[in-house]
Design an enzyme around this catalytic site. Structure first.
Site, PDB file in Angstrom:
ATOM      1  CB  SER A 198      -0.865   0.013   1.267  1.00 34.20           C
ATOM      2  OG  SER A 198      -1.637   1.177   1.299  1.00 34.20           O
TER       3      SER A 198
ATOM      4  CE  LYS B 114      -4.622   0.178   0.435  1.00 31.57           C
ATOM      5  NZ  LYS B 114      -5.363  -0.573   1.467  1.00 31.57           N
TER       6      LYS B 114
ATOM      7  CE  LYS C  25      -4.034   3.999   1.723  1.00 35.60           C
ATOM      8  NZ  LYS C  25      -5.283   3.487   2.292  1.00 35.60           N
TER       9      LYS C  25
ATOM     10  CG  ASP D 193      -7.797   2.596   0.240  1.00 37.52           C
ATOM     11  OD1 ASP D 193      -7.278   2.074   1.245  1.00 37.52           O
ATOM     12  OD2 ASP D 193      -8.951   3.071   0.240  1.00 37.52           O
TER      13      ASP D 193
ATOM     14  CD  GLU E 274      -8.940  -0.546   0.323  1.00 26.72           C
ATOM     15  OE1 GLU E 274      -7.887  -0.622  -0.343  1.00 26.72           O
ATOM     16  OE2 GLU E 274      -8.963  -0.697   1.560  1.00 26.72           O
TER      17      GLU E 274
ATOM     18  CG  ASP F 188     -10.844  -0.627   4.495  1.00 28.93           C
ATOM     19  OD1 ASP F 188      -9.709  -0.149   4.288  1.00 28.93           O
ATOM     20  OD2 ASP F 188     -11.222  -0.975   5.624  1.00 28.93           O
TER      21      ASP F 188
ATOM     22  CE  LYS G 280      -7.690  -1.904   6.449  1.00 28.32           C
ATOM     23  NZ  LYS G 280      -7.683  -0.418   6.484  1.00 28.32           N
TER      24      LYS G 280
ATOM     25  N   GLY H 236      -4.375  -3.712   5.742  1.00 31.62           N
ATOM     26  CA  GLY H 236      -3.391  -3.407   6.787  1.00 31.62           C
ATOM     27  C   GLY H 236      -3.768  -2.135   7.528  1.00 31.62           C
TER      28      GLY H 236
HETATM   29  O1  LIG Z   1      -0.623  -1.475   6.670  1.00 34.39           O
HETATM   30  C1  LIG Z   1      -0.566  -1.095   5.491  1.00 34.39           C
HETATM   31  O2  LIG Z   1       0.441  -1.032   4.799  1.00 34.39           O
HETATM   32  C2  LIG Z   1      -1.844  -0.563   4.868  1.00 34.39           C
HETATM   33  C3  LIG Z   1      -2.008   0.839   5.307  1.00 34.39           C
HETATM   34  C4  LIG Z   1      -3.286   1.387   4.747  1.00 34.39           C
HETATM   35  O3  LIG Z   1      -3.518   1.330   3.550  1.00 34.39           O
HETATM   36  C5  LIG Z   1      -4.202   1.984   5.662  1.00 34.39           C
HETATM   37  C6  LIG Z   1      -3.895   2.017   6.981  1.00 34.39           C
HETATM   38  C7  LIG Z   1      -4.782   2.620   7.923  1.00 34.39           C
HETATM   39  C8  LIG Z   1      -5.921   3.191   7.495  1.00 34.39           C
HETATM   40  C9  LIG Z   1      -6.055   3.530   6.124  1.00 34.39           C
HETATM   41  O4  LIG Z   1      -5.363   4.733   5.976  1.00 34.39           O
HETATM   42  C10 LIG Z   1      -5.419   2.591   5.117  1.00 34.39           C
HETATM   43  C11 LIG Z   1      -6.448   1.616   4.569  1.00 34.39           C
HETATM   44  O5  LIG Z   1      -7.572   2.055   4.268  1.00 34.39           O
HETATM   45  O6  LIG Z   1      -6.147   0.433   4.393  1.00 34.39           O
HETATM   46 MG   LIG Z   2      -8.539   0.934   2.819  1.00 35.13          MG
END
Ligand SMILES: O=C(O)CCC(=O)C1=CC=C[C@@H](O)[C@@H]1C(=O)O
Ligand SMILES: [Mg+2]
Length: 371
Positions: free
Chosen positions: A137, A163, A165, A190, A215, A240, A264, A292
Site C-alpha cells: 500500500s 495499491k 492512495k 484506495d 477501494e 473496507d 481487517k 493493513g
Molecule cells: O498497513 C498497510 O500497509 C496498509 C495501510 C493502509 O492502507 C491503511 C492504513 C490505515 C488506514 C487507512 O489509511 C489505510 C487503509 O484504508 O487500508
Molecule cells: Mg482501505
C-alpha cells in the site's frame, strides 16, 4: 481456558516513512499491545489497530483502553473461555461496536488457544495455504515520480500488487502516468471515502485503466450509494471502512455494493467474525484480501494467519516489517520473498515477541489480574 492476567502496553513505533492517505499523515504508530496470560503461564499476543485520532473510524487508542479496562478485560478474567469462538458472541455481543478493542483481546486469546492446542493460529482458524501472496500500500507522495520510484523498488522485491492512495486532485493524472510506465502490473486505488456520488464522472474515468479494484470510494459508513456507483462502474468496488460486521457484508452483497471485500480483523471485531465473513463471501463468490493498519509484527502475524484461509484470493497489505519499522517487536521479523510470506507452522501466531524491543518502545504499561 482461564486467563489469570492481562497486560496492556501503550506502544510507540516510528514509521520509517510517513504514510499519507486522503484523511491525514501518520509519522509514527501508537497502539495498544495486549498480552493475555493463562493460569498455566502461557502468553497470547495481539494488538489493537485503533489509531490515535478517530480519522479511519470512530475508535482511538484511548477509547480502546477504556473499553478494554472497564468492560472487556473484567469479562475475560471472570469467565472460563472454552473456545475463542465464544468470545465475540457469547461474551461481547451486548457491548455495542468497539470492534478494534474486542479484536485485540479476542486475538490474544486465539493465540493462547492455539499455543495450548500446540497448533498454528492458521490451522486453528482452518487455514489451508502454506504461503500467501502479498502486495504493498503506497501512500500519497509529494510527486508522481516518487510514486513511480516506489513502485519500481517494490516490483524489484517481487510484490504481487500495488495499491495507491488517491483523493480528488491526486487520482486520474497519477493513475494515467503510472499506467504509462507500468501498463500491466496489478494496480488498485484506495480512496478512503474521499469522494461522493457527485464525483461519479471522475470515478468512472478510472474505468479506462484496468484497475483490479477501487477501494472505499464513498462514505465510510455507506452501502447504498456504493451500489449505485458499482452499477455504473466497470472497475470492481472493494469495501473496507463500510464493512464492520457479518451483517454489513450480507447487506453489501445483497445490494451489489461491492465485488470485493477487504478484511481487517480489528475493523470487524476479531478473528471469529473475520472467518464468518470469509465463509459468507466464499458462498457468494466475493473474493477477499487482508487489509493493513500499519501494524507491528504482532498484528502482521495475525493478518498472515487469517490470510491463509482459502477465500483470501487477492494479495493483501501485509508487507515486510522492514518497509515500516527500523526494528519490529517480533522475532523473526516478517519477511517477504518474491512477494510471498511463508505461513508459520509453530504453535500460535508463529512469531515470538521481541521482549527487549517491546520494552524499548513501551510508553506505559498496566497489569490487570484476576481478582
Ligand atoms: O498497513 C498497510 O500497509 C496498509 C495501510 C493502509 O492502507 C491503511 C492504513 C490505515 C488506514 C487507512 O489509511 C489505510 C487503509 O484504508 O487500508
Ligand atoms: Mg482501505
Amino acid at each position: 481456558m482461564k486467563i489469570k492476567k492481562i497486560i496492556l502496553r501503550h506502544m510507540k513505533l516510528d514509521l520509517l516513512h510517513p504514510f499519507t492517505t486522503s484523511f491525514g499523515t501518520e509519522y509514527d504508530r501508537e497502539f495498544i499491545l495486549l498480552e493475555a496470560i493463562s493460569e498455566d503461564g502461557i502468553s497470547g499476543w495481539a494488538e489493537s489497530v485503533a489509531m490515535l485520532d478517530p480519522l479511519y473510524n470512530e475508535e482511538t487508542l484511548k477509547t480502546n483502553w477504556h473499553i478494554l479496562e472497564d468492560y472487556l478485560i473484567p469479562i475475560v478474567l471472570n469467565n472460563e473461555i472454552n473456545h475463542p469462538d465464544e468470545i465475540s458472541e457469547k461474551y461481547f455481543s451486548h457491548i455495542r461496536g468497539n470492534y478494534m478493542a474486542k479484536a485485540a483481546i479476542e486475538g490474544a486469546i486465539w493465540d493462547l488457544y492455539a499455543k495450548q492446542e500446540n497448533i498454528s493460529l492458521s490451522t486453528a482458524l482452518g487455514g489451508t495455504k502454506k504461503e500467501i501472496e502479498v502486495g504493498v500500500s503506497i501512500g500519497i507522495q509529494d510527486s508522481i515520480d516518487s510514486t513511480i520510484n516506489i513502485i519500481e523498488n517494490r516490483l524489484a522485491e517481487g510484490y504481487k500488487r500495488f495499491k495507491l492512495k488517491i483523493k480528488p486532485g491526486w487520482d486520474l493524472e497519477l493513475i494515467d502516468k503510472v499506467r504509462k510506465v507500468y501498463p500491466t502490473i496489478p494496480l488498485m486505488a484506495d480512496a478512503n471515502s474521499a469522494y461522493t456520488l457527485s464525483d461519479m464522472d471522475q470515478l468512472i474515468a478510472l474505468d479506462d485503466y484496468n484497475l483490479m479494484m477501487i477501494e472505499q470510494p464513498l462514505a465510510y459508513n455507506d452501502i447504498i450509494d456504493h451500489a449505485d456507483l458499482q452499477e455504473r462502474m466497470k472497475t470492481p468496488i472493494c469495501l473496507d471502512e463500510s464493512i464492520h460486521s457479518l451483517e454489513d457484508a450480507r447487506k453489501a452483497i445483497k445490494l451489489g455494493s461491492c465485488k470485493i471485500i477487504n478484511i481487517k480483523i480489528g475493523r470487524v471485531g476479531g478473528l471469529t467474525q473475520s472467518r464468518k465473513i470469509h465463509d459468507l463471501c466464499q458462498e457468494n463468490g466475493i473474493p477477499l484480501w487482508c487489509g493493513g493498519m500499519l501494524e507491528s509484527g504482532i498484528g502482521r502475524a495475525h493478518n498472515i494467519a487469517i490470510t491463509s484461509l482459502p477465500n483470501f484470493i487477492l494479495p493483501g497489505d501485509t508487507a515486510a516489517s522492514a518497509l515500516y519499522w527500523a526494528e519490529d517487536i517480533i522475532e523473526p521479523e516478517v519477511t517477504v520473498e518474491n512477494g510471498m510470506i511463508t505461513v508459520p507452522t509453530k504453535p500460535g501466531i508463529g512469531y515470538d515477541p521481541h521482549i527487549q524491543n517491546i520494552e524499548k518502545y513501551t510508553i506505559s504499561t498496566k497489569v490487570y489480574n484476576k481478582n
